[in-house]
Design a protein around this motif. Structure first.
Motif, PDB file in Angstrom:
ATOM      1  N   ALA A 421     -39.791  -3.903  11.461  1.00  0.00           N
ATOM      2  CA  ALA A 421     -40.700  -5.105  11.967  1.00  0.00           C
ATOM      3  C   ALA A 421     -40.218  -6.304  12.276  1.00  0.00           C
ATOM      4  O   ALA A 421     -40.840  -6.944  12.947  1.00  0.00           O
ATOM      5  CB  ALA A 421     -41.708  -4.793  10.801  1.00  0.00           C
ATOM      6  N   LEU A 422     -39.268  -6.498  11.681  1.00  0.00           N
ATOM      7  CA  LEU A 422     -38.763  -7.828  11.871  1.00  0.00           C
ATOM      8  C   LEU A 422     -38.479  -8.159  13.393  1.00  0.00           C
ATOM      9  O   LEU A 422     -38.576  -9.120  14.113  1.00  0.00           O
ATOM     10  CB  LEU A 422     -37.611  -8.332  10.896  1.00  0.00           C
ATOM     11  CG  LEU A 422     -38.059  -9.013   9.827  1.00  0.00           C
ATOM     12  CD1 LEU A 422     -36.527  -9.468   8.946  1.00  0.00           C
ATOM     13  CD2 LEU A 422     -38.626 -10.433   9.755  1.00  0.00           C
ATOM     14  N   LYS A 423     -37.812  -6.987  14.039  1.00  0.00           N
ATOM     15  CA  LYS A 423     -37.516  -6.865  15.289  1.00  0.00           C
ATOM     16  C   LYS A 423     -38.531  -7.008  16.355  1.00  0.00           C
ATOM     17  O   LYS A 423     -38.517  -7.703  17.248  1.00  0.00           O
ATOM     18  CB  LYS A 423     -36.623  -5.727  15.609  1.00  0.00           C
ATOM     19  CG  LYS A 423     -35.476  -5.425  14.679  1.00  0.00           C
ATOM     20  CD  LYS A 423     -34.512  -4.241  15.238  1.00  0.00           C
ATOM     21  CE  LYS A 423     -33.197  -4.013  14.346  1.00  0.00           C
ATOM     22  NZ  LYS A 423     -32.852  -2.752  14.725  1.00  0.00           N
ATOM     23  N   LYS A 424     -39.661  -6.763  15.789  1.00  0.00           N
ATOM     24  CA  LYS A 424     -40.977  -6.953  16.599  1.00  0.00           C
ATOM     25  C   LYS A 424     -41.597  -8.296  16.128  1.00  0.00           C
ATOM     26  O   LYS A 424     -42.863  -8.485  16.502  1.00  0.00           O
ATOM     27  CB  LYS A 424     -42.130  -5.852  16.352  1.00  0.00           C
ATOM     28  CG  LYS A 424     -41.379  -4.432  16.640  1.00  0.00           C
ATOM     29  CD  LYS A 424     -41.302  -4.333  18.190  1.00  0.00           C
ATOM     30  CE  LYS A 424     -40.810  -3.241  18.389  1.00  0.00           C
ATOM     31  NZ  LYS A 424     -40.593  -2.857  19.830  1.00  0.00           N
ATOM     32  N   LYS A 475     -39.644  13.795  10.156  1.00  0.00           N
ATOM     33  CA  LYS A 475     -39.927  14.923  10.164  1.00  0.00           C
ATOM     34  C   LYS A 475     -38.873  15.930  11.069  1.00  0.00           C
ATOM     35  O   LYS A 475     -38.885  17.184  10.859  1.00  0.00           O
ATOM     36  CB  LYS A 475     -41.234  15.314  10.556  1.00  0.00           C
ATOM     37  CG  LYS A 475     -42.265  14.869   9.197  1.00  0.00           C
ATOM     38  CD  LYS A 475     -43.696  15.338   9.990  1.00  0.00           C
ATOM     39  CE  LYS A 475     -44.704  14.810   9.023  1.00  0.00           C
ATOM     40  NZ  LYS A 475     -46.024  14.990   9.210  1.00  0.00           N
ATOM     41  N   THR A 476     -38.389  15.231  12.240  1.00  0.00           N
ATOM     42  CA  THR A 476     -37.514  15.812  13.180  1.00  0.00           C
ATOM     43  C   THR A 476     -36.332  16.135  12.572  1.00  0.00           C
ATOM     44  O   THR A 476     -35.917  17.458  12.767  1.00  0.00           O
ATOM     45  CB  THR A 476     -37.535  15.067  14.434  1.00  0.00           C
ATOM     46  OG1 THR A 476     -38.829  14.823  14.657  1.00  0.00           O
ATOM     47  CG2 THR A 476     -36.884  15.744  15.283  1.00  0.00           C
ATOM     48  N   ASP A 477     -35.693  15.038  12.236  1.00  0.00           N
ATOM     49  CA  ASP A 477     -34.291  15.252  11.401  1.00  0.00           C
ATOM     50  C   ASP A 477     -33.995  14.068  10.586  1.00  0.00           C
ATOM     51  O   ASP A 477     -33.763  13.042  10.816  1.00  0.00           O
ATOM     52  CB  ASP A 477     -33.520  15.330  12.577  1.00  0.00           C
ATOM     53  CG  ASP A 477     -31.819  15.814  11.950  1.00  0.00           C
ATOM     54  OD1 ASP A 477     -31.719  15.818  10.627  1.00  0.00           O
ATOM     55  OD2 ASP A 477     -31.165  16.104  12.630  1.00  0.00           O
ATOM     56  N   PRO A 478     -34.280  14.473   9.121  1.00  0.00           N
ATOM     57  CA  PRO A 478     -34.311  13.285   8.354  1.00  0.00           C
ATOM     58  C   PRO A 478     -32.903  12.680   8.077  1.00  0.00           C
ATOM     59  O   PRO A 478     -32.643  11.625   7.632  1.00  0.00           O
ATOM     60  CB  PRO A 478     -34.621  13.963   6.961  1.00  0.00           C
ATOM     61  CG  PRO A 478     -34.715  15.451   7.096  1.00  0.00           C
ATOM     62  CD  PRO A 478     -34.918  15.496   8.532  1.00  0.00           C
ATOM     63  N   LYS A 479     -31.925  13.474   8.579  1.00  0.00           N
ATOM     64  CA  LYS A 479     -30.545  13.005   8.303  1.00  0.00           C
ATOM     65  C   LYS A 479     -30.142  11.916   9.322  1.00  0.00           C
ATOM     66  O   LYS A 479     -28.958  11.195   9.465  1.00  0.00           O
ATOM     67  CB  LYS A 479     -29.326  14.199   8.552  1.00  0.00           C
ATOM     68  CG  LYS A 479     -29.697  15.196   7.446  1.00  0.00           C
ATOM     69  CD  LYS A 479     -28.632  16.376   7.728  1.00  0.00           C
ATOM     70  CE  LYS A 479     -28.882  17.298   6.572  1.00  0.00           C
ATOM     71  NZ  LYS A 479     -27.910  18.526   6.511  1.00  0.00           N
ATOM     72  N   ILE A 480     -31.023  11.882  10.377  1.00  0.00           N
ATOM     73  CA  ILE A 480     -30.701  10.824  11.710  1.00  0.00           C
ATOM     74  C   ILE A 480     -31.354   9.578  11.425  1.00  0.00           C
ATOM     75  O   ILE A 480     -32.425   9.625  11.173  1.00  0.00           O
ATOM     76  CB  ILE A 480     -30.962  11.570  12.924  1.00  0.00           C
ATOM     77  CG1 ILE A 480     -30.110  12.989  13.141  1.00  0.00           C
ATOM     78  CG2 ILE A 480     -30.896  10.414  14.049  1.00  0.00           C
ATOM     79  CD1 ILE A 480     -30.556  13.550  14.281  1.00  0.00           C
ATOM     80  N   GLU A 481     -30.770   8.350  11.402  1.00  0.00           N
ATOM     81  CA  GLU A 481     -31.131   7.217  11.183  1.00  0.00           C
ATOM     82  C   GLU A 481     -32.300   7.115  12.571  1.00  0.00           C
ATOM     83  O   GLU A 481     -31.724   7.151  13.569  1.00  0.00           O
ATOM     84  CB  GLU A 481     -30.142   6.242  10.960  1.00  0.00           C
ATOM     85  CG  GLU A 481     -30.750   4.826  10.830  1.00  0.00           C
ATOM     86  CD  GLU A 481     -31.152   4.470   9.520  1.00  0.00           C
ATOM     87  OE1 GLU A 481     -31.898   3.537   9.257  1.00  0.00           O
ATOM     88  OE2 GLU A 481     -30.892   5.467   8.577  1.00  0.00           O
ATOM     89  N   PHE A 482     -33.362   6.453  12.012  1.00  0.00           N
ATOM     90  CA  PHE A 482     -34.379   6.181  12.909  1.00  0.00           C
ATOM     91  C   PHE A 482     -33.904   4.842  13.866  1.00  0.00           C
ATOM     92  O   PHE A 482     -33.498   3.838  13.071  1.00  0.00           O
ATOM     93  CB  PHE A 482     -35.687   6.162  12.572  1.00  0.00           C
ATOM     94  CG  PHE A 482     -36.752   5.286  13.203  1.00  0.00           C
ATOM     95  CD1 PHE A 482     -37.356   5.749  14.446  1.00  0.00           C
ATOM     96  CD2 PHE A 482     -37.267   3.831  12.846  1.00  0.00           C
ATOM     97  CE1 PHE A 482     -38.349   5.144  15.210  1.00  0.00           C
ATOM     98  CE2 PHE A 482     -38.131   3.155  13.737  1.00  0.00           C
ATOM     99  CZ  PHE A 482     -38.649   3.822  14.752  1.00  0.00           C
ATOM    100  N   ARG A 483     -34.282   5.034  15.029  1.00  0.00           N
ATOM    101  CA  ARG A 483     -33.760   3.706  15.859  1.00  0.00           C
ATOM    102  C   ARG A 483     -35.014   3.222  16.705  1.00  0.00           C
ATOM    103  O   ARG A 483     -35.620   4.197  17.268  1.00  0.00           O
ATOM    104  CB  ARG A 483     -32.500   3.905  16.992  1.00  0.00           C
ATOM    105  CG  ARG A 483     -31.294   3.925  15.936  1.00  0.00           C
ATOM    106  CD  ARG A 483     -30.179   4.325  16.840  1.00  0.00           C
ATOM    107  NE  ARG A 483     -28.885   4.869  16.054  1.00  0.00           N
ATOM    108  CZ  ARG A 483     -28.303   3.829  15.344  1.00  0.00           C
ATOM    109  NH1 ARG A 483     -28.387   2.589  15.449  1.00  0.00           N
ATOM    110  NH2 ARG A 483     -27.184   4.215  14.773  1.00  0.00           N
ATOM    111  N   LEU A 484     -35.223   2.053  16.967  1.00  0.00           N
ATOM    112  CA  LEU A 484     -36.316   1.418  17.821  1.00  0.00           C
ATOM    113  C   LEU A 484     -35.764   1.740  19.239  1.00  0.00           C
ATOM    114  O   LEU A 484     -34.484   1.471  19.641  1.00  0.00           O
ATOM    115  CB  LEU A 484     -36.497   0.088  17.562  1.00  0.00           C
ATOM    116  CG  LEU A 484     -37.184  -0.353  16.300  1.00  0.00           C
ATOM    117  CD1 LEU A 484     -37.497  -1.842  15.974  1.00  0.00           C
ATOM    118  CD2 LEU A 484     -38.760   0.451  16.523  1.00  0.00           C
TER     119      LEU A 484
END
Length: 484
Positions: A421-424, A475-484
């Motif tokens: 959120a800080l990036k936004k 849900k798609t792949d919890p091992k992958i870090e979410f990126r904006l």
């Protein structure tokens, strides 16, 4: 009856019927023309009534069909879950996170959902400036001299007089002024505890209080809180043999915003008096009630001087003025000795100015407007959250105060959400800040004390969309870090 008054009364009556369930969700309201005819008001006044209700998200309009009752989102969304009562043996204080969040204070480039004070736009700043000028004229040496150790007499008299609103029995001699409420709490804890003692606190709890008690070397018991009524009295009673002191925020605790029922306050006071355990009461938010009248305090029921009642104007009038007080009961002399060591004198000029402001009655007028704005903001926040946040989101139902507690689905880490959120250009207060345990990681506190604008609505909706994206990524792949 004036037009403005009539319009306000009509809007309040309809709003009350909606909130009480007399008018049900999606029920059609009378047309502007019918409302005008029934109440003998102009079409423009009737339109104002509907616009006021629409601004509170209580009704919605369908073109060519009229106005309909909204399904109140704050009642559609479930309440947050409670934590667990436990002694925090190995406390894990999120210092880095707390430092990061509070480093954002004062930043004009951020939407500050994270800082729990009213925006300057909601404060009577021009009137306060006039009071400071007046104080420099009335005080000896223009306010440059020390004031008495116990504090400004005018301010103490006004705090005592205002205690009548919660059935208090205070006099000016009962009150000691301090440099804000946290200063009052610090003096109380220093007077009543020593390193190794155990303190009971509500959970979730304001981070400043958690940091304070740890700095004094105290052990902490975090008390489970019902989102609507606060601590469990029976569970508390079982813990009393383990406790040396207790600190509670019974009126509109941040972040949950509940109000402890009067019978619970009375029983808490009785129990602590029975076991000779001091009770420190933080009543900073007591004047920011959303109901019809100011709630009573634990101090209301204190016949033994065992409750140390603390308050301030930091959350209602002027955060930066640092004006607070404590009515310390039988511990008054101990508090005065510590104030002599740690402060000597409060800020003479500022305390005189605030005392004047309270005396004129302007404070009550300001509080009326502030409470109205905060309640409307709560309803607007709830509406946007219901529309824009992930399914399964829960929110508190504050009965007053400045905070809204939001619980997201379990897989969403709000510390990570904070960084995204800080990036936004949005700042939130992650739930992990409000506990010494590994809990509330999927929660956050949002401040209601911001002027409602299209930009604020967009920022709140954007925050919900970020949470949805995180949930989808998990849900798609919890091992992958979410990126904006």
């Amino acid at each position: 009856m004036g037009k403005d008054f009539l319009y306000s009364v009509l809007a309040q009556n309809i709003a009350s019927k909606i909130k009480n369930g007399v008018l049900r969700p999606n029920e059609r309201l009378p047309s502007v023309r019918v409302l005008s005819k029934e109440h003998g008001i102009s079409m423009n006044t009737a339109k104002r009534v509907f616009l006021a209700l629409e601004a509170q998200s209580l009704i919605y309009a369908i073109p060519q069909s009229g106005y309909f009752v909204n399904a109140l989102p704050q009642f559609r969304l479930q309440l947050p879950e409670t934590g667990q009562i436990r002694l925090v043996e190995d406390s894990v204080e999120p210092n880095e996170l707390i430092s990061s969040v509070y480093a954002n204070m004062g930043r004009k480039d951020l939407t500050l959902f994270s800082i729990g004070v009213p925006s300057g736009d909601l404060l009577p700043l021009a009137k306060l400036k006039k009071e400071i000028v007046l104080a420099t004229r009335e005080l000896d040496a223009g306010g440059a001299e020390y004031e008495p150790l116990q504090g400004n007499l005018k301010l103490r008299r006004m705090v005592a007089a205002r205690s009548l609103s919660w059935d208090g029995r205070l006099t000016a001699d009962d009150v000691i002024t301090t440099n804000g409420c946290m200063h009052a709490l610090s003096l109380c804890l220093m007077a009543l505890t020593k390193p190794g003692d155990t303190i009971a606190l509500e959970s979730p709890c304001y981070p400043g209080i958690l940091q304070l008690v740890l700095s004094l070397g105290l052990k902490v018991i975090e008390l489970t809180c019902d989102p609507m009524s606060g601590i469990d009295i029976h569970a508390l009673e079982r813990l009393l043999p383990e406790i040396n002191v207790c600190l509670l925020v019974p009126n509109f605790n941040t972040p949950l915003g509940y109000c402890m029922p009067d019978e619970n306050k009375k029983e808490v006071v009785r129990l602590f008096a029975k076991y000779a355990i001091p009770l420190i009461e933080d009543d900073t938010y007591g004047d920011i009630y959303f109901g019809r009248e100011r709630p009573k305090c634990c101090k209301t029921f204190d016949d033994d001087g065992n409750v140390l009642w603390c308050g301030s104007v930091s959350k209602t009038l002027a955060p930066g003025y640092r004006v607070g007080w404590v009515a310390a009961g039988k511990y008054k002399d101990q508090i005065l000795r510590l104030k002599l060591i740690h402060a000597l004198s409060s800020t003479t000029l500022i305390h005189e100015a605030v005392g004047n402001f309270l005396k004129t009655g302007r404070y009550d007028h300001h509080l009326y407007q502030l409470r109205k704005t905060l309640l409307e903001n709560y309803q607007r926040f709830a509406h946007v959250i219901a529309e824009s946040f992930p399914e399964g989101t829960r929110i508190s139902r504050p009965q007053g105060g400045l905070a809204l507690w939001v619980e997201l689905p379990k897989s969403i880490d709000t510390t990570k959400l904070y960084n995204y959120a800080l990036k936004k250009k949005i700042s939130i207060a992650p739930g992990r800040m409000f506990t010494l345990q590994n809990q509330f990681q999927n929660c956050m506190r949002l401040c209601l004390g911001l002027p409602w604008t299209d930009e604020l609505r967009f920022a709140l909706a954007q925050l919900g969309n970020l949470a949805k994206m995180m949930l989808h990524a998990n849900k798609t792949d919890p091992k992958i870090e979410f990126r904006l």
